[in-house]
Design an enzyme around this catalytic site. Structure first.
Site, short mmCIF file in Angstrom:
data_model
loop_
_atom_site.label_atom_id
_atom_site.label_comp_id
_atom_site.label_asym_id
_atom_site.label_seq_id
_atom_site.Cartn_x
_atom_site.Cartn_y
_atom_site.Cartn_z
N TYR A 269 14.14 -7.06 -7.83
CA TYR A 269 14.21 -7.03 -9.29
C TYR A 269 12.82 -7.32 -9.86
O TYR A 269 11.97 -7.92 -9.19
CB TYR A 269 15.25 -8.02 -9.82
CG TYR A 269 15.07 -9.46 -9.37
CD1 TYR A 269 14.38 -10.37 -10.16
CD2 TYR A 269 15.60 -9.90 -8.16
CE1 TYR A 269 14.23 -11.70 -9.76
CE2 TYR A 269 15.45 -11.21 -7.74
CZ TYR A 269 14.76 -12.11 -8.54
OH TYR A 269 14.60 -13.41 -8.13
N HIS A 367 -3.42 3.50 -7.40
CA HIS A 367 -3.66 2.10 -7.78
C HIS A 367 -5.14 1.89 -8.08
O HIS A 367 -6.01 2.60 -7.59
CB HIS A 367 -3.15 1.14 -6.71
CG HIS A 367 -3.95 1.07 -5.45
ND1 HIS A 367 -4.95 0.13 -5.24
CD2 HIS A 367 -3.90 1.80 -4.30
CE1 HIS A 367 -5.46 0.27 -4.03
NE2 HIS A 367 -4.85 1.29 -3.44
N GLU A 415 -1.57 -3.10 -5.84
CA GLU A 415 -1.07 -2.38 -4.66
C GLU A 415 -1.52 -3.06 -3.37
O GLU A 415 -0.75 -3.15 -2.40
CB GLU A 415 -1.56 -0.93 -4.69
CG GLU A 415 -0.99 -0.04 -3.60
CD GLU A 415 -1.80 0.00 -2.30
OE1 GLU A 415 -1.38 0.68 -1.36
OE2 GLU A 415 -2.87 -0.65 -2.24
N GLU A 416 -2.75 -3.53 -3.37
CA GLU A 416 -3.32 -4.05 -2.13
C GLU A 416 -2.57 -5.26 -1.59
O GLU A 416 -2.49 -5.47 -0.38
CB GLU A 416 -4.80 -4.41 -2.33
CG GLU A 416 -5.71 -3.22 -2.61
CD GLU A 416 -5.87 -2.30 -1.41
OE1 GLU A 416 -5.21 -2.52 -0.38
OE2 GLU A 416 -6.64 -1.34 -1.51
N GLU A 427 11.34 -1.02 -9.92
CA GLU A 427 12.57 -1.80 -10.08
C GLU A 427 12.96 -1.93 -11.55
O GLU A 427 14.14 -1.90 -11.90
CB GLU A 427 12.39 -3.17 -9.43
CG GLU A 427 12.26 -3.11 -7.91
CD GLU A 427 11.81 -4.42 -7.28
OE1 GLU A 427 11.87 -4.53 -6.04
OE2 GLU A 427 11.38 -5.34 -8.02
N GLY A 518 -4.61 13.51 0.53
CA GLY A 518 -6.02 13.16 0.44
C GLY A 518 -6.78 13.72 1.62
O GLY A 518 -6.24 14.46 2.46
N HIS A 531 -11.62 -1.62 3.36
CA HIS A 531 -11.45 -2.96 2.77
C HIS A 531 -12.67 -3.86 3.00
O HIS A 531 -12.56 -5.09 3.02
CB HIS A 531 -10.19 -3.65 3.31
CG HIS A 531 -8.93 -3.02 2.83
ND1 HIS A 531 -7.69 -3.50 3.19
CD2 HIS A 531 -8.68 -1.96 2.02
CE1 HIS A 531 -6.75 -2.75 2.63
NE2 HIS A 531 -7.33 -1.81 1.91
N SER A 617 27.23 8.49 -7.29
CA SER A 617 27.52 9.11 -8.58
C SER A 617 26.53 8.63 -9.62
O SER A 617 26.04 9.41 -10.44
CB SER A 617 28.94 8.76 -9.00
OG SER A 617 29.25 9.35 -10.24
N HIS A 726 17.13 4.35 1.63
CA HIS A 726 17.17 5.73 2.13
C HIS A 726 17.66 5.75 3.57
O HIS A 726 17.17 4.99 4.41
CB HIS A 726 15.77 6.34 2.05
CG HIS A 726 15.75 7.81 1.83
ND1 HIS A 726 16.31 8.70 2.72
CD2 HIS A 726 15.25 8.56 0.82
CE1 HIS A 726 16.14 9.94 2.27
NE2 HIS A 726 15.50 9.89 1.12
N GLY A 736 5.36 -1.11 9.87
CA GLY A 736 4.90 -1.26 8.49
C GLY A 736 4.39 0.03 7.90
O GLY A 736 5.01 0.62 7.02
#
Length: 777
Positions: A269, A367, A415-416, A427, A518, A531, A617, A726, A736
């Site tokens: 959430y 991002h 994002e990182e 969410e 990309g 990084h 539904s 999914h 990961g």
């Protein structure tokens, strides 16, 4: 076929009498629509504009270098640098997009202090690691006092001293191998090299095996031979890795068992003000961890030579280290990590051009945050490409073009650290996105080399390859971008998606078809300083993409892809690629099933769970939802009766294949109908009544295309990972980054859980049967 569908809809809503009451209204609406161009949008302005030409002409001017220089000039760690937030919003607005800044309150950590010492048996510190990357004269980004320290986001605070063990890549299998060789990591500090799996899972597996701290380094053996040992000079004098380079990153568990991406205190959430906070340790670790360079780790690992075991497959190419596991009782490490944890505001930026079909939306996302001051490859090659696409689409809007579908640009924060900005907004807007979004197009590292990469939901495969045929690959003699891709891949295969970028919430939680694209580095390209401070404007402009040629190609490809999805009357999806993929995934999975399982009897199962029907539904707006029988009892009797004929797993597998083959046949027919309707739409001079009829046929057909992916969601989610809904695609719980197809089945095989395998096989089989029936009808 379609006339019959509409009649069935009328019957369900009451009687055919209602249809005749509605008919005059439809006729009136048809006349009104024809005069106002709202059904078929045949306006004079649009007929005069070639949208592809306008977009490609705009991108003949290449401004990607400008945007890269801007984004990489200042530190922009997640939740910082509001100036770049406002600047991004201003650029979206400049190019004609309606803008929004969307804040979230997210639990996150920032670096404060760290230390790492090698201590001998007498208690003397014989080596203190600098824990800092070198300043380079040629690279302005590395200079000054505004670079971000080396650290790992969400690594626990602690000060630990212990013997240490080398654990290869730190995979689950590597820790099992250590156990088999009687190398105990309990109470030890573990040293692992980057690669194979997401870094957060390395920390998780170390913690699960009793380790009290972790060091992570980049081994030259993973640089594809571009090393000083092979005669290559180090950056900035050559393409080899700079020996002081450190890969920062998050050690959130991401897709591991019991965890989920996003804010670890608000699983499932959104982190809006007032959100209830939970214990974050289902998704982040309890032991300290630090990243270090291979130069810093050499004197530490050298002390393990001749100690412990030498295990085949654990070797790298670090000079002076013989790749023994250790430990060495004469040496310990003191590892200290101190970070500031708090609730921080993060800002997503959105830009929207409304289309005439406002309930059919395409989102393009990237991002903005980076671990370092630069971030020229990750993420700001994607940020630069996103602005170029915005500029090109803005030129199209300025020319008076009316877009068929709504296009929304997203610039995410956080994002990182664990897909924070994208997950929280996904969410928050879950119902809206599942109702309206057709596809999500993701940019992350848009350019770190010259090799085109794609990963997608299979419904997008057809258009992805079609667009690649329209663009020329920059290298002489190669031909089209398609020719380059097919040659490199050995065919048209497009991999499916796992995790590690912002598409995760869209595909694996919301069931929205997604693509990640990309240009990445290949074996002969300069080493990418992922990084690290050296992922800088200087590196990308002098080594990775001189002239920003591949940035420009990525922008052209993405802009054409957006038009290809947004401007065709029938949504440009290919369902047969999806069903063909399903057959392939099941074949691969069944080949892994233990032989003794095939003859095992199947227990009778409970009756159908209607909560899943309600869920499907909801997320398909009623499309694909199974017709509920008049009573649960009749359904249960039918289900049980059918099961009496399925005595073993082998027969259930055969039945699943039958359902998947049936689905494949239905998708072939459905794709043919898609092509037919598109052809009919393009026919000139049709009578008005045919236009009205065709309008509703297309609208109905498009809804099936739009919601097709949603149908493969499961309300309860995966086993021990309920956030992942999914049933076909998921992040691997032990990898990961890498994806796992048919995760419910494959996880059951990994866990040797026969009953769970049967349950998931029935879920997959039942879903295929339901979708096949709906497409066929």
């Amino acid at each position: 076929m379609f006339d019959e569908k509409y009649e069935r809809i009328d019957r369900r809503s009451g009687t055919n009498f209602h249809y005749f009451l509605l008919l005059p209204c439809l006729v009136f609406f048809g006349f009104y629509s024809l005069f106002n161009h709202s059904v078929f949008e045949f306006s004079f302005t649009e007929q005069d504009i070639d949208p592809k030409k306008v977009v490609l002409d705009a991108l003949e001017t290449n401004l990607a270098s400008n945007w890269s220089r801007k984004y990489t000039a200042e530190p922009h760690l997640a939740g910082t640098n509001y100036g770049l937030v406002k600047w991004t919003e201003e650029k979206f607005a400049e190019y004609g997009f309606d803008t929004t800044i969307d804040p979230y309150e997210i639990y996150v950590s920032y670096p404060n202090d760290h230390d790492l010492n090698l201590v001998n048996s007498s208690g003397d510190v014989i080596y203190k690691a600098p824990l800092k990357e070198d300043e380079l004269k040629k690279d302005p980004t590395t200079k000054g006092n505004d670079t971000i320290p080396t650290f790992l986001g969400y690594a626990a605070n602690g000060n630990v001293t212990a013997e240490y063990v080398y654990a290869n890549y730190g995979t689950r299998e590597d820790f099992d191998t250590l156990k088999e060789n009687n190398v105990n990591v309990t109470g030890k500090i573990v040293i692992v090299r980057y690669g194979k799996i997401f870094r957060g899972l390395k920390v998780k597996f170390a913690q699960d095996n009793g380790a009290i701290g972790v060091l992570l380094y980049s081994d030259p053996g993973d640089d594809h031979g571009i090393t000083p040992a092979n005669g290559y000079k180090q950056y900035p004098h050559g393409p080899a890795r700079q020996e002081s380079s450190v890969q920062r990153g998050s050690v959130q568990f991401l897709g591991g068992i019991g965890s989920a991406p996003g804010d670890p205190t608000t699983p499932g959430y959104p982190s809006k003000p007032g959100a209830e906070r939970q214990d974050p340790h289902a998704s982040i670790g309890k032991i300290p961890a630090l990243p270090i360079s291979y130069r810093e780790v050499k004197p530490i690992l050298a002390k393990l030579n001749g100690q412990g075991k030498k295990i085949k497959g654990f070797e790298g190419e670090l000079e002076g280290f013989k790749y023994y596991t250790g430990p060495n009782s004469n040496y310990t490490l003191n590892l200290y990590n101190d970070q500031i944890y708090n609730i921080t505001t993060m800002w997503n930026v959105y830009g929207e051009i409304k289309g005439e079909k406002t309930d059919e939306v395409i989102i393009i996302g990237n991002h903005r945050d980076a671990w370092i001051k630069g971030g020229a490859g990750d993420p700001n090659s994607g940020s630069a490409v996103l602005l170029e696409v915005a500029r090109a689409l803005g030129e199209l809007k300025k020319a008076g073009y009316k877009f068929k579908r709504t296009i929304v640009l997203h610039s995410y924060d956080g994002e990182e650290y664990g897909l924070l900005g994208s997950t929280e907004q996904g969410e928050f807007f879950a119902d809206k996105y599942q109702r309206e979004v057709i596809a999500y197009l993701n940019l992350d590292v848009a350019v770190s080399g010259k090799h085109f990469k794609l990963g997608s939901s299979p419904v997008l495969n057809k258009i992805l390859l079609e667009i690649a045929k329209e663009l020329v690959y920059p290298e002489e003699g190669v031909g089209s971008l398609y020719d380059h891709y097919v040659k490199a891949k050995g065919g048209e295969h497009i991999p499916t998606l796992g995790s590690g970028s912002d598409y995760t919430v869209y595909l694996e939680h919301l069931g929205i078809p997604s693509v990640d694209l990309g240009f990445q580095e290949g074996k002969e390209d300069p080493v990418y300083h992922y990084h690290s401070n050296y992922d800088s404007y200087y590196w990308i402009s002098e080594f990775a993409d001189k002239g920003f040629v591949y940035h420009n190609l990525a922008a052209k490809y993405l802009a054409l892809l957006t038009l290809g999805i947004s401007e065709r009357e029938l949504i440009n999806f290919g369902l047969q690629d999806y069903s063909k993929g399903l057959l392939s995934y099941l074949n691969t999975t069944i080949s892994r099933v233990p032989k003794e399982w095939l003859s095992k009897p199947i227990k009778l199962q409970e009756c159908y769970d209607w909560s899943d029907s309600v869920y499907i539904s909801k997320v398909t707006n009623g499309y694909y939802a199974p017709d509920r029988p008049h009573g649960t009892r009749s359904m249960m009797m039918k289900y049980t009766s059918n099961l009496k004929n399925k005595h073993t797993l082998e027969t259930v597998i055969d039945h699943a294949f039958e359902n998947l083959h049936s689905l494949h046949n239905s998708t072939l027919s459905f794709d043919a109908q898609t092509a037919y309707l598109q052809e009919k739409f393009e026919e000139p001079n049709q009578p008005f009544w045919q236009k009205i009829r065709l309008h509703y046929q297309i609208k109905y057909h498009n809804k099936y295309l739009q919601y097709f992916e949603r149908n493969f969601l499961h309300s309860k989610g995966l086993h021990e990972r309920p956030w992942f809904k999914h049933i076909i695609f998921a992040s691997g719980r032990y990898t990961g980054y890498a994806g796992q197809n048919l995760p419910g089945l494959n996880e059951a095989i990994e866990d040797e859980d026969f009953d769970r395998f049967v349950r998931w096989l029935k879920i997959v089989s039942k879903t295929a049967k339901r979708v096949s029936k709906r497409l066929h009808n």
